[in-house]
Scaffold this motif. Sequence first.
Motif, PDB file in Angstrom:
ATOM      1  N   ALA A 152       0.942  -1.237  -0.040  1.00 33.87           N
ATOM      2  CA  ALA A 152      -0.154  -0.188  -0.481  1.00 33.87           C
ATOM      3  C   ALA A 152       0.674   1.583  -0.168  1.00 33.87           C
ATOM      4  O   ALA A 152       0.972   2.197  -0.880  1.00 33.87           O
ATOM      5  CB  ALA A 152      -0.765   0.029   1.248  1.00 33.87           C
ATOM      6  N   ALA A 153       2.244   1.709   0.549  1.00 31.13           N
ATOM      7  CA  ALA A 153       2.568   2.690   0.550  1.00 31.13           C
ATOM      8  C   ALA A 153       3.728   2.411  -0.939  1.00 31.13           C
ATOM      9  O   ALA A 153       3.552   3.891  -1.108  1.00 31.13           O
ATOM     10  CB  ALA A 153       3.942   2.069   1.830  1.00 31.13           C
ATOM     11  N   ALA A 154       3.936   1.541  -1.712  1.00 28.58           N
ATOM     12  CA  ALA A 154       4.006   1.794  -2.726  1.00 28.58           C
ATOM     13  C   ALA A 154       3.315   2.419  -3.581  1.00 28.58           C
ATOM     14  O   ALA A 154       3.848   2.889  -4.087  1.00 28.58           O
ATOM     15  CB  ALA A 154       5.032   0.592  -2.916  1.00 28.58           C
ATOM     16  N   ALA A 155       2.132   2.208  -3.086  1.00 28.52           N
ATOM     17  CA  ALA A 155       0.874   2.373  -4.175  1.00 28.52           C
ATOM     18  C   ALA A 155       0.684   4.033  -4.037  1.00 28.52           C
ATOM     19  O   ALA A 155      -0.181   4.328  -4.488  1.00 28.52           O
ATOM     20  CB  ALA A 155       0.009   1.644  -4.363  1.00 28.52           C
ATOM     21  N   TRP A 156       0.872   4.132  -2.660  1.00 38.61           N
ATOM     22  CA  TRP A 156      -0.050   5.356  -2.307  1.00 38.61           C
ATOM     23  C   TRP A 156       0.107   6.425  -3.233  1.00 38.61           C
ATOM     24  O   TRP A 156      -0.625   7.293  -3.067  1.00 38.61           O
ATOM     25  CB  TRP A 156       0.200   5.602  -1.284  1.00 38.61           C
ATOM     26  N   LEU A 195      -5.590   1.815   3.081  1.00 37.60           N
ATOM     27  CA  LEU A 195      -5.340   0.931   2.159  1.00 37.60           C
ATOM     28  C   LEU A 195      -5.012  -0.736   1.875  1.00 37.60           C
ATOM     29  O   LEU A 195      -5.657  -0.985   0.942  1.00 37.60           O
ATOM     30  CB  LEU A 195      -4.498   2.481   0.900  1.00 37.60           C
ATOM     31  N   ALA A 196      -4.347  -0.217   2.949  1.00 39.73           N
ATOM     32  CA  ALA A 196      -3.689  -1.565   2.846  1.00 39.73           C
ATOM     33  C   ALA A 196      -4.177  -2.735   3.194  1.00 39.73           C
ATOM     34  O   ALA A 196      -4.886  -3.768   3.317  1.00 39.73           O
ATOM     35  CB  ALA A 196      -2.261  -1.894   4.207  1.00 39.73           C
ATOM     36  N   TRP A 200      -6.258  -5.467   1.362  1.00 37.60           N
ATOM     37  CA  TRP A 200      -6.650  -7.152   1.701  1.00 37.60           C
ATOM     38  C   TRP A 200      -8.152  -7.545   1.705  1.00 37.60           C
ATOM     39  O   TRP A 200      -8.193  -8.386   1.294  1.00 37.60           O
ATOM     40  CB  TRP A 200      -6.092  -6.620   3.216  1.00 37.60           C
ATOM     41  N   GLY A 201      -8.550  -6.849   2.423  1.00 36.18           N
ATOM     42  CA  GLY A 201     -10.249  -7.090   1.593  1.00 36.18           C
ATOM     43  C   GLY A 201     -10.583  -7.747   0.521  1.00 36.18           C
ATOM     44  O   GLY A 201     -11.435  -8.859   0.869  1.00 36.18           O
ATOM     45  N   ARG A 202     -10.012  -6.879  -0.440  1.00 34.67           N
ATOM     46  CA  ARG A 202     -10.640  -7.398  -1.982  1.00 34.67           C
ATOM     47  C   ARG A 202      -9.874  -8.773  -2.238  1.00 34.67           C
ATOM     48  O   ARG A 202     -10.441  -9.606  -2.514  1.00 34.67           O
ATOM     49  CB  ARG A 202     -10.069  -6.467  -2.636  1.00 34.67           C
TER      50      ARG A 202
END
Length: 248
Positions: A152-156, A195-196, A200-202
């Motif tokens: 998530a951090a890389a995608a943020w 976002l992380a 994870w949920g998806r």
Amino acid sequence: MAGVGSTVGSTKGRRERLRAETTAEIKKVSLELMASGGPDAITLRAIAREMGMTANAIYGYFATRDDLVTTLIGDVYTALADAVDAAWEAAPAADPAARIRAWAHALRDWALANPEGFRLVYGDPVPGYQAPPDGAAPDAARRVCLGLTALAAAAWPYAEPLDTGGDFEWSDFAAPLLDKVRPAFPGLPPAGVALAMRIWGRLHGLVTLEVYGHLRAQTPSPDKLFRAELDDLVRSLGLPADGRKRNA
């Protein structure tokens, strides 16, 4: 005397080997019982019966049923953490989309190859089981959590301009989660942590449906459905497909 020492060492080695083999068989039978009868089928008496041992003999390997369940969860959760870590860390660091895809496929592949283990970690709880105060597998849980947060951090930087997921604050998250992620990712805002969890949920949702057999009744191609969900996830994050940085 050297001959006596060699014999003693050989005997000890055989005992340790036999103990390790029996321990491995106990854990294997436990997961088989769970597969056929659900989490409440894991009892030391049932395991002893399947192995042709006495219940008292099983206690020589695991003092309680809870000790056995803790060991099982630790083993399978660690195996999962190893699988997803190896996958996403092998993908190019400059390509967050590739790393998300690698993590996702490793999760699904491991879960389908180890459905009983997946159910033990993420499915129905074992009735009456009391985990240790810090959890059954704290190191593995931390690794999976930090791995997801790293994705998530890389995608943020790409996802932030598109984010409409809510106005998150630190108070929206539990303290144990924040104790893990904030020191590791000090620049990630609350919405990035959210976002992380959303990633994870998806991914976890479709894998869970497949492991529990719900997708096969609806589609002969759950793998195609999973890939489509991954494609949509990557697009929703605004990630470049080829790993190029924004405005490169």
